[in-house]
Design an enzyme around this catalytic site. Structure first.
Site, PDB file in Angstrom:
ATOM      1  N   GLY A 153     -21.286  -2.972  -0.506  1.00 35.74           N
ATOM      2  CA  GLY A 153     -20.217  -3.375   0.394  1.00 35.74           C
ATOM      3  C   GLY A 153     -20.165  -4.863   0.609  1.00 35.74           C
ATOM      4  N   CYS A 154     -19.733  -5.264   1.803  1.00 36.82           N
ATOM      5  CA  CYS A 154     -19.355  -6.651   2.066  1.00 36.82           C
ATOM      6  C   CYS A 154     -20.523  -7.635   2.030  1.00 36.82           C
ATOM      7  CB  CYS A 154     -18.647  -6.740   3.425  1.00 36.82           C
ATOM      8  SG  CYS A 154     -17.124  -5.761   3.505  1.00 36.82           S
ATOM      9  N   TYR A 155     -21.752  -7.153   2.162  1.00 35.98           N
ATOM     10  CA  TYR A 155     -22.897  -8.084   2.148  1.00 35.98           C
ATOM     11  C   TYR A 155     -23.494  -8.264   0.762  1.00 35.98           C
ATOM     12  CZ  TYR A 155     -25.986  -3.948   2.078  1.00 35.98           C
ATOM     13  OH  TYR A 155     -26.630  -2.779   1.742  1.00 35.98           O
TER      14      TYR A 155
END
Length: 363
Positions: A153-155
């Site tokens: 995901g976003c990290y």
């Protein structure tokens, strides 16, 4: 500490980015989404308000589906069934590599010294994967070492930078190409569950690339990677999720995410900075993943930052929306276009609820 070999730092190049050709005004997307979903009047009004106050003006997609004068590719019309995962992955195979290559081209860098490739994506999977696609398309040597960061995901970009940093600290001649490509709009769903509706107003497509090396890069102001730190806020386990399904990848984005991040932020950042004896007041530049306008507003208040401290994050959110893993590198690119000096703190968040950070130094 002066930059150079033996400084026990790895170094970042300038960031390259790329966007797909179809740009949508945020409120035009709302109208297109509302047309395709069986919303109750109260739902429609509430969702319209969220779109309007999202802090987003434009989002990009590899799909022309929400343009009235283009033939839809996946989301044909309000009466049609939403496409299966296989159709969505066929579009990923068509569009992911060209967008990734455009981001690499935007680096405007000599790739002859690249020893490793780290490919990052959570919106599509295949074997051979994006790492091998890049190896072949960039005509890199067959012995180039490769790895993939998937489904974080976003990290995920910060996790990839952490891997690249470890490689460069272990091998004095290493140069690592990190490429993130996310095609979030391939996974738009017909579900009117509120958590799915809120995710539909944030996500967009984009790609970013950066080189990490054991020495500073020519024609780039030296920026060293100094320290990484991560935590998982297990209380948020069910607040953010991303699951493969016959209908595509299903995103759940709970309403509690911004408040969990706010509550965890101060302690997280203090612990991330402690090994270098820094405090938040010592940070000159902030590259925070803009997971949403409310997240940025709450972090400003919780950390007692100046109102414009997260200007780069707000700018990226406004212009492009949330492009998952690529987004924080877009924020770093925005900061690189200004004079930088001193500590730069990066942070991004994702399922788990996972919080990844990196402390850089503009030298």
């Amino acid at each position: 500490m002066s930059p150079g070999h033996g400084s026990n730092l790895s170094f970042l190049s300038r960031v390259g980015t790329a966007l797909p050709p179809f740009a949508y005004p945020q409120m035009a997307l709302f109208e297109a989404v509302a047309e395709r979903l069986p919303l109750e009047p109260k739902q429609r009004k509430a969702l319209q308000g969220l779109y309007k106050h999202s802090g987003i003006e434009t989002r990009h997609s590899v799909l022309p589906d929400f343009l009235a004068d283009h033939t839809p590719v996946l989301y044909a019309d309000p009466s049609a069934d939403f496409p299966p995962l296989s159709a969505r992955m066929a579009q990923y195979q068509q569009h992911a590599l060209p967008l990734a290559l455009a981001a690499v081209q935007d680096l405007n860098a000599d790739l002859s010294a690249v020893t490793h490739v780290i490919a990052v994506s959570c919106t599509g999977l295949s074997a051979p994967g994006l790492d091998l696609m890049l190896l072949r398309a960039l005509d890199l040597p067959a012995h180039t070492q490769r790895t993939c960061v998937h489904y974080m995901g976003c990290y995920a970009a910060l996790h990839a930078l952490k891997q690249a940093d470890a490689i460069c600290r272990a091998h004095a001649e290493a140069q690592v190409l990190v490429v993130c490509v996310e095609l979030c709009t391939l996974h738009f769903q017909g579900d009117t569950c509120w958590d799915h509706l809120t995710s539909s107003l944030l996500f967009a497509d984009g790609a970013a690339a950066v080189l990490v090396g054991s020495r500073p890069f020519v024609n780039t102001p030296p920026m060293g990677l100094r320290h990484f730190y991560s935590e998982v806020a297990l209380d948020g386990w069910d607040e953010m999720s991303w699951h493969p399904h016959e209908k595509g990848f299903l995103m759940r984005l709970g309403r509690g995410v911004p408040f969990l991040l706010k509550d965890a932020a101060e302690g997280l950042i203090q612990r991330a900075l402690a090994p270098l004896a820094y405090t938040p007041q010592d940070i000159a530049h902030w590259a925070i993943h803009p997971g949403g306008r409310l997240i940025l507003d709450l972090l400003i208040r919780e950390l007692a930052l100046d109102a414009d401290a997260l200007w780069a994050s707000r700018q990226v959110l406004k212009r492009y929306g949330n492009m998952s893993s690529a987004t924080v590198l877009f924020v770093l690119q925005a900061l690189q276009q200004t004079p930088l000096q001193g500590p730069l703190f990066m942070a991004a968040f994702g399922p788990g609820l996972t919080m990844e950070t990196a402390l850089c130094e503009a030298l």
